[in-house]
Design a protein around this motif. Structure first.
Motif, PDB file in Angstrom:
ATOM      1  N   SER A   1      85.391  58.209  15.635  1.00 57.24           N
ATOM      2  CA  SER A   1      85.579  58.969  16.599  1.00 57.24           C
ATOM      3  C   SER A   1      84.531  59.089  17.551  1.00 57.24           C
ATOM      4  O   SER A   1      83.490  58.656  17.184  1.00 57.24           O
ATOM      5  CB  SER A   1      85.951  60.397  16.052  1.00 57.24           C
ATOM      6  OG  SER A   1      84.787  60.824  15.440  1.00 57.24           O
ATOM      7  N   LYS A   2      84.581  59.528  18.671  1.00 53.17           N
ATOM      8  CA  LYS A   2      83.235  59.391  19.619  1.00 53.17           C
ATOM      9  C   LYS A   2      82.600  60.827  19.606  1.00 53.17           C
ATOM     10  O   LYS A   2      83.153  61.989  19.783  1.00 53.17           O
ATOM     11  CB  LYS A   2      83.814  59.456  21.015  1.00 53.17           C
ATOM     12  CG  LYS A   2      84.667  57.810  21.312  1.00 53.17           C
ATOM     13  CD  LYS A   2      85.164  57.932  22.602  1.00 53.17           C
ATOM     14  CE  LYS A   2      86.210  56.665  22.743  1.00 53.17           C
ATOM     15  NZ  LYS A   2      86.731  56.665  24.127  1.00 53.17           N
ATOM     16  N   GLY A   3      81.298  60.708  19.392  1.00 50.37           N
ATOM     17  CA  GLY A   3      80.516  61.752  19.469  1.00 50.37           C
ATOM     18  C   GLY A   3      79.836  62.106  20.787  1.00 50.37           C
ATOM     19  O   GLY A   3      80.384  61.631  21.952  1.00 50.37           O
ATOM     20  N   GLU A   4      78.624  62.744  20.612  1.00 49.64           N
ATOM     21  CA  GLU A   4      78.028  62.931  22.159  1.00 49.64           C
ATOM     22  C   GLU A   4      77.414  61.843  22.856  1.00 49.64           C
ATOM     23  O   GLU A   4      77.124  60.971  22.205  1.00 49.64           O
ATOM     24  CB  GLU A   4      76.959  64.243  21.840  1.00 49.64           C
ATOM     25  CG  GLU A   4      75.778  63.536  21.033  1.00 49.64           C
ATOM     26  CD  GLU A   4      74.671  64.687  20.926  1.00 49.64           C
ATOM     27  OE1 GLU A   4      74.587  65.492  21.847  1.00 49.64           O
ATOM     28  OE2 GLU A   4      73.718  64.366  20.147  1.00 49.64           O
ATOM     29  N   ILE A   5      77.330  61.954  24.049  1.00 46.09           N
ATOM     30  CA  ILE A   5      76.681  60.928  25.135  1.00 46.09           C
ATOM     31  C   ILE A   5      75.188  61.424  25.171  1.00 46.09           C
ATOM     32  O   ILE A   5      75.428  62.596  26.128  1.00 46.09           O
ATOM     33  CB  ILE A   5      77.582  60.521  26.248  1.00 46.09           C
ATOM     34  CG1 ILE A   5      78.953  59.995  25.844  1.00 46.09           C
ATOM     35  CG2 ILE A   5      76.826  59.631  27.256  1.00 46.09           C
ATOM     36  CD1 ILE A   5      79.849  59.724  27.012  1.00 46.09           C
ATOM     37  N   VAL A   6      74.319  60.762  25.054  1.00 46.40           N
ATOM     38  CA  VAL A   6      72.955  61.305  25.526  1.00 46.40           C
ATOM     39  C   VAL A   6      72.119  59.792  26.137  1.00 46.40           C
ATOM     40  O   VAL A   6      72.620  58.754  26.064  1.00 46.40           O
ATOM     41  CB  VAL A   6      72.007  61.445  23.996  1.00 46.40           C
ATOM     42  CG1 VAL A   6      72.929  62.813  23.565  1.00 46.40           C
ATOM     43  CG2 VAL A   6      72.104  60.287  22.977  1.00 46.40           C
ATOM     44  N   GLU A   7      71.180  60.383  26.869  1.00 45.69           N
ATOM     45  CA  GLU A   7      70.124  59.670  27.458  1.00 45.69           C
ATOM     46  C   GLU A   7      68.798  59.186  26.793  1.00 45.69           C
ATOM     47  O   GLU A   7      68.278  60.215  26.530  1.00 45.69           O
ATOM     48  CB  GLU A   7      70.039  59.948  28.960  1.00 45.69           C
ATOM     49  CG  GLU A   7      69.378  58.681  29.683  1.00 45.69           C
ATOM     50  CD  GLU A   7      67.688  58.674  29.753  1.00 45.69           C
ATOM     51  OE1 GLU A   7      67.064  57.778  30.040  1.00 45.69           O
ATOM     52  OE2 GLU A   7      67.226  59.892  29.540  1.00 45.69           O
ATOM     53  N   ARG A   8      68.518  58.105  26.551  1.00 44.77           N
ATOM     54  CA  ARG A   8      67.156  57.987  25.585  1.00 44.77           C
ATOM     55  C   ARG A   8      66.537  56.930  26.096  1.00 44.77           C
ATOM     56  O   ARG A   8      67.102  55.768  26.053  1.00 44.77           O
ATOM     57  CB  ARG A   8      67.463  57.948  24.128  1.00 44.77           C
ATOM     58  CG  ARG A   8      67.703  59.090  23.251  1.00 44.77           C
ATOM     59  CD  ARG A   8      67.516  59.079  21.924  1.00 44.77           C
ATOM     60  NE  ARG A   8      67.918  57.872  21.251  1.00 44.77           N
ATOM     61  CZ  ARG A   8      69.062  57.799  20.777  1.00 44.77           C
ATOM     62  NH1 ARG A   8      70.024  58.743  20.717  1.00 44.77           N
ATOM     63  NH2 ARG A   8      69.367  56.571  20.338  1.00 44.77           N
ATOM     64  N   GLU A   9      65.326  56.937  26.763  1.00 42.25           N
ATOM     65  CA  GLU A   9      64.463  55.951  26.998  1.00 42.25           C
ATOM     66  C   GLU A   9      64.911  54.937  27.984  1.00 42.25           C
ATOM     67  O   GLU A   9      64.972  53.616  27.811  1.00 42.25           O
ATOM     68  CB  GLU A   9      63.724  55.489  25.841  1.00 42.25           C
ATOM     69  CG  GLU A   9      62.975  56.127  24.856  1.00 42.25           C
ATOM     70  CD  GLU A   9      62.562  55.504  23.760  1.00 42.25           C
ATOM     71  OE1 GLU A   9      62.611  54.536  23.320  1.00 42.25           O
ATOM     72  OE2 GLU A   9      61.617  56.374  22.893  1.00 42.25           O
ATOM     73  N   GLY A  10      65.641  55.499  28.904  1.00 39.87           N
ATOM     74  CA  GLY A  10      66.364  54.379  29.881  1.00 39.87           C
ATOM     75  C   GLY A  10      67.844  53.897  29.507  1.00 39.87           C
ATOM     76  O   GLY A  10      68.011  53.076  30.089  1.00 39.87           O
ATOM     77  N   PHE A  11      68.254  54.338  28.489  1.00 41.59           N
ATOM     78  CA  PHE A  11      69.697  53.901  27.936  1.00 41.59           C
ATOM     79  C   PHE A  11      70.634  55.033  27.603  1.00 41.59           C
ATOM     80  O   PHE A  11      70.032  56.293  27.222  1.00 41.59           O
ATOM     81  CB  PHE A  11      69.335  52.940  26.778  1.00 41.59           C
ATOM     82  CG  PHE A  11      68.612  51.884  26.846  1.00 41.59           C
ATOM     83  CD1 PHE A  11      69.207  50.610  27.082  1.00 41.59           C
ATOM     84  CD2 PHE A  11      67.238  51.743  26.718  1.00 41.59           C
ATOM     85  CE1 PHE A  11      68.638  49.475  27.562  1.00 41.59           C
ATOM     86  CE2 PHE A  11      66.542  50.546  26.926  1.00 41.59           C
ATOM     87  CZ  PHE A  11      67.293  49.311  27.119  1.00 41.59           C
TER      88      PHE A  11
END
Length: 227
Positions: A206-216
């Motif tokens: 299943s799909k969890g959260e979408i996050v931004e880390r270090e340019g990705f």
């Protein structure tokens, strides 16, 4: 035992994504090679596939569905090339009779040259079953064979958060900006394969959260415990 039953054992450098998956599929179609294990680089700080960001338990479920032993190669966050090379060769040393490693590289000459030089220093050689495939045709073949892959990570400089968590399909490909390679070979995006013709059963997720880390941008793919 006849010679027809003698196959060369190989290891597969395994990211869990579409390129390594189709490379594996291609070598499985002949009688020349037998895959001894999947070597996957794991960032030990996160217990996830390096760069792709996929959890180890999903990787284990994927390998189990493929019916191939998994050999995690642990590296630290921000590991240097030297650390990666050391850990990779330590893993290969567990298979002293194996001298060939399969990679899913498509067209980056500098990456292939680096691999070949690194392997040669350690009495190993690379096999590249999908090398120089046209990437548009490659991804079409991938889909036509019945493989299903989820986009787990994108380079935020070229693809925004609306692309992560999506299935690699015709709609996804048509939405890609023209400068983005359809296989993401320049690091524009990374994937995790959840089903295909060499899988015993789909990997439930299943799909969890979408996050931004270090340019990705990352979409956290979760094991589907209800399945």
């Amino acid at each position: 035992m006849g010679l027809m039953n003698s196959r060369t054992e190989v290891l597969v450098s395994w990211s869990g994504g579409k390129d390594s998956c189709l490379a594996l599929y291609e070598i499985q179609q002949g009688q020349q090679y037998k895959v001894a294990a999947l070597l996957t680089t794991i960032t030990t700080d996160y217990d996830r596939i390096s760069m792709h960001g996929v959890r180890r338990d999903l990787l284990e479920a994927q390998a189990a569905s493929l019916g191939i032993p998994l050999h995690p190669v642990g590296i630290s966050k921000g590991a240097s090339n030297s650390e990666y090379e050391l850990r990779f060769i330590e893993a290969c040393a567990d298979y002293p009779s194996i001298h060939s490693i399969v990679f899913g590289d498509l067209f980056l000459e500098d990456v292939k040259l680096y691999r070949d030089n690194f392997l040669a220093r350690n009495d190993l050689r690379g096999l590249y079953p999908v090398w120089l495939r046209d990437t548009s045709e490659f991804v079409k073949r991938f889909m036509a064979l019945g493989f299903k892959a989820i986009v787990t990570c994108t380079n935020a400089n070229v693809l925004g958060p609306t692309f992560v968590g999506r299935l690699v399909d015709e709609a996804f490909l048509s939405d890609l900006p023209p400068q983005v390679d359809p296989c993401g070979e320049r690091g524009e995006f990374h994937t995790f394969v959840v089903d295909g013709p060499n899988f015993k059963q789909p990997v439930a997720f299943s799909k969890g959260e979408i996050v931004e880390r270090e340019g990705f941008w990352f979409c956290d793919i979760l094991p589907d415990l209800k399945s």
